[in-house]
Design a protein around this motif. Sequence first.
Motif, PDB file in Angstrom:
ATOM      1  N   VAL A  75       1.959   6.982  -1.143  1.00  0.00           N
ATOM      2  CA  VAL A  75       1.342   8.305  -1.510  1.00  0.00           C
ATOM      3  C   VAL A  75       1.411   8.630  -2.823  1.00  0.00           C
ATOM      4  O   VAL A  75       0.491   9.083  -3.400  1.00  0.00           O
ATOM      5  CB  VAL A  75       1.128   9.410  -0.326  1.00  0.00           C
ATOM      6  CG1 VAL A  75       0.352  10.481  -0.574  1.00  0.00           C
ATOM      7  CG2 VAL A  75       0.664   8.750   1.014  1.00  0.00           C
ATOM      8  N   VAL A  76       2.769   9.053  -2.958  1.00  0.00           N
ATOM      9  CA  VAL A  76       3.065   9.493  -4.526  1.00  0.00           C
ATOM     10  C   VAL A  76       2.604   8.541  -5.597  1.00  0.00           C
ATOM     11  O   VAL A  76       1.874   9.383  -6.488  1.00  0.00           O
ATOM     12  CB  VAL A  76       4.352   9.924  -4.428  1.00  0.00           C
ATOM     13  CG1 VAL A  76       5.063  10.376  -5.731  1.00  0.00           C
ATOM     14  CG2 VAL A  76       4.875  10.949  -3.431  1.00  0.00           C
TER      15      VAL A  76
ATOM     16  N   VAL B  15      -7.740  12.356  -0.410  1.00  0.00           N
ATOM     17  CA  VAL B  15      -6.791  11.409   0.186  1.00  0.00           C
ATOM     18  C   VAL B  15      -7.225  11.388   1.623  1.00  0.00           C
ATOM     19  O   VAL B  15      -7.111  12.123   2.473  1.00  0.00           O
ATOM     20  CB  VAL B  15      -5.249  11.779   0.059  1.00  0.00           C
ATOM     21  CG1 VAL B  15      -4.459  10.762   0.718  1.00  0.00           C
ATOM     22  CG2 VAL B  15      -4.957  12.059  -1.205  1.00  0.00           C
ATOM     23  N   ALA B  16      -7.790  10.100   2.173  1.00  0.00           N
ATOM     24  CA  ALA B  16      -8.032   9.869   3.372  1.00  0.00           C
ATOM     25  C   ALA B  16      -7.178   8.822   4.043  1.00  0.00           C
ATOM     26  O   ALA B  16      -6.700   7.994   3.450  1.00  0.00           O
ATOM     27  CB  ALA B  16      -9.612   9.162   3.580  1.00  0.00           C
TER      28      ALA B  16
ATOM     29  N   ARG C 135      -3.588   3.462   7.248  1.00  0.00           N
ATOM     30  CA  ARG C 135      -4.416   3.075   6.408  1.00  0.00           C
ATOM     31  C   ARG C 135      -4.712   4.256   5.436  1.00  0.00           C
ATOM     32  O   ARG C 135      -4.841   5.427   5.850  1.00  0.00           O
ATOM     33  CB  ARG C 135      -5.740   2.789   6.958  1.00  0.00           C
ATOM     34  CG  ARG C 135      -5.786   1.411   7.825  1.00  0.00           C
ATOM     35  CD  ARG C 135      -7.300   0.986   8.571  1.00  0.00           C
ATOM     36  NE  ARG C 135      -6.968  -0.144   9.451  1.00  0.00           N
ATOM     37  CZ  ARG C 135      -7.857  -0.449  10.086  1.00  0.00           C
ATOM     38  NH1 ARG C 135      -9.250   0.195  10.172  1.00  0.00           N
ATOM     39  NH2 ARG C 135      -7.765  -1.583  11.027  1.00  0.00           N
ATOM     40  N   MET C 136      -4.957   4.106   4.262  1.00  0.00           N
ATOM     41  CA  MET C 136      -5.040   5.165   3.322  1.00  0.00           C
ATOM     42  C   MET C 136      -6.211   4.864   2.198  1.00  0.00           C
ATOM     43  O   MET C 136      -5.952   3.402   1.638  1.00  0.00           O
ATOM     44  CB  MET C 136      -3.896   5.517   2.504  1.00  0.00           C
ATOM     45  CG  MET C 136      -2.773   6.080   3.307  1.00  0.00           C
ATOM     46  SD  MET C 136      -1.238   6.078   2.570  1.00  0.00           S
ATOM     47  CE  MET C 136      -0.687   4.638   2.363  1.00  0.00           C
TER      48      MET C 136
ATOM     49  N   VAL D 199      -6.852  18.814  -4.915  1.00  0.00           N
ATOM     50  CA  VAL D 199      -6.373  17.403  -4.250  1.00  0.00           C
ATOM     51  C   VAL D 199      -6.699  18.045  -2.446  1.00  0.00           C
ATOM     52  O   VAL D 199      -6.490  18.997  -2.165  1.00  0.00           O
ATOM     53  CB  VAL D 199      -4.814  17.263  -4.062  1.00  0.00           C
ATOM     54  CG1 VAL D 199      -4.462  16.079  -3.294  1.00  0.00           C
ATOM     55  CG2 VAL D 199      -4.305  17.163  -5.606  1.00  0.00           C
ATOM     56  N   TYR D 200      -7.465  16.896  -1.940  1.00  0.00           N
ATOM     57  CA  TYR D 200      -7.811  17.100  -0.702  1.00  0.00           C
ATOM     58  C   TYR D 200      -7.135  16.263   0.408  1.00  0.00           C
ATOM     59  O   TYR D 200      -7.156  14.833   0.001  1.00  0.00           O
ATOM     60  CB  TYR D 200      -9.165  16.993  -0.244  1.00  0.00           C
ATOM     61  CG  TYR D 200      -9.986  17.872  -1.417  1.00  0.00           C
ATOM     62  CD1 TYR D 200     -10.514  19.042  -0.636  1.00  0.00           C
ATOM     63  CD2 TYR D 200     -10.242  17.840  -2.671  1.00  0.00           C
ATOM     64  CE1 TYR D 200     -11.261  20.059  -1.459  1.00  0.00           C
ATOM     65  CE2 TYR D 200     -10.904  18.684  -3.379  1.00  0.00           C
ATOM     66  CZ  TYR D 200     -11.318  19.714  -2.709  1.00  0.00           C
ATOM     67  OH  TYR D 200     -12.027  20.740  -3.455  1.00  0.00           O
ATOM     68  N   LEU D 201      -6.770  16.380   1.521  1.00  0.00           N
ATOM     69  CA  LEU D 201      -5.951  15.111   2.394  1.00  0.00           C
ATOM     70  C   LEU D 201      -6.513  15.566   3.801  1.00  0.00           C
ATOM     71  O   LEU D 201      -6.544  16.751   4.387  1.00  0.00           O
ATOM     72  CB  LEU D 201      -4.520  15.715   2.460  1.00  0.00           C
ATOM     73  CG  LEU D 201      -3.840  15.008   3.634  1.00  0.00           C
ATOM     74  CD1 LEU D 201      -3.677  13.551   3.339  1.00  0.00           C
ATOM     75  CD2 LEU D 201      -2.303  15.435   3.449  1.00  0.00           C
TER      76      LEU D 201
END
Length: 359
Positions: free
Chosen positions: A55-56, A72-73, A82-83, A203-205
């Motif tokens: 992720v980073v 970020v899904a 899964r990303m 940033v959205y998660l």
Amino acid sequence: MSDDAERLIEFVSSVSGDAYLKVEETLGDGFVRLKVSEAERRQAKHDIRSVEDVVVELLRNARDAHAQRIFVATTREGDERRMTVIDDGVGIPEHLHEAVFEPRVTSKLETMVVDRWGVHGRGMALFSVRSNARTARIACSAPHKGCAISVTADLTHLLERADQSSWPDVEPDEAGNLHVVRGPHNIARRVTEFSCEHPEVEVYLGSVVEIVATLASVARSVLEPSDLLFCDDPSAVPIWQRPAVCADAEELAEVCCDIGLEISERSAHRILAGEIDPLPCVLDAVAPRPRTPAQARPDIYRDRRSLKIAAHDLAAFAAELEEAFDVLAERYYLRLKGDPKVKVLGDEIRVRFLIEKDE
């Protein structure tokens, strides 16, 4: 690599073993000098030790592409994580979609970035991600249209923190800058740490469905009504804006699949119906910021001249009011206490009657 070269490597490997292909020079006493390719492979394995590290690297990759928005899904199914990370950065030409996963391929010829996570700009980030993940691919990208990268990790080989539901605690320092102070070192914490380091980036998660709803909501806030109503080809707009211009649920599901966000048509219907709330950006989720009420814009067309009425006209108007009052006075046994009071205040004319009731 040509077919002849691949056949040659296979032959050498079958005769001498894979070890031969890893060594550039034998130095004696058990020491060897590794080939660059093998050294890079081992370094890539070392760079990524967990899903959180993936992720980073994806966040840093988007940052270095000058992204101002990153979505970020992520979802887990069994032993699989899964990303998909979507950004509004500079994008990657289609002919380089595979090359960017090769070692030493980078767009940062003259610069590199040293941040809290180390050096970035060696052309090793995406190579490291693919070396440690089950799959890693550019789902969709083009110059000036942003990028969508999808990664699938096998959690039996690449571990992640057990607690992925907790968000970290964030506190400001003396200068007002936010920092993570506690919480499990999970995906949410890594994303929050990145957001604290780069508050200029939104940033959205969230889950896939939440991110699709958020993409649509954020895009609608910046697109012109004509873009939303008359866009016949979603691929003509940046990747992150495409869910906002879809005409129906079927098109939305297809477009999302193309950008690495697989949703059902039923979920697409729910998103279009407004049943899925869009997410706040990460910093607003962990440390809501006070919002200053928007100042009303001055109306430059408003007539600010005060109403002016001559004294004799006011006196004549008051006399007419007194005559009109006589009708009420006779019916309801009222009488005036003095003359009617007439005042002009800005754009108003105020009239006041002081009355007495007859016994």
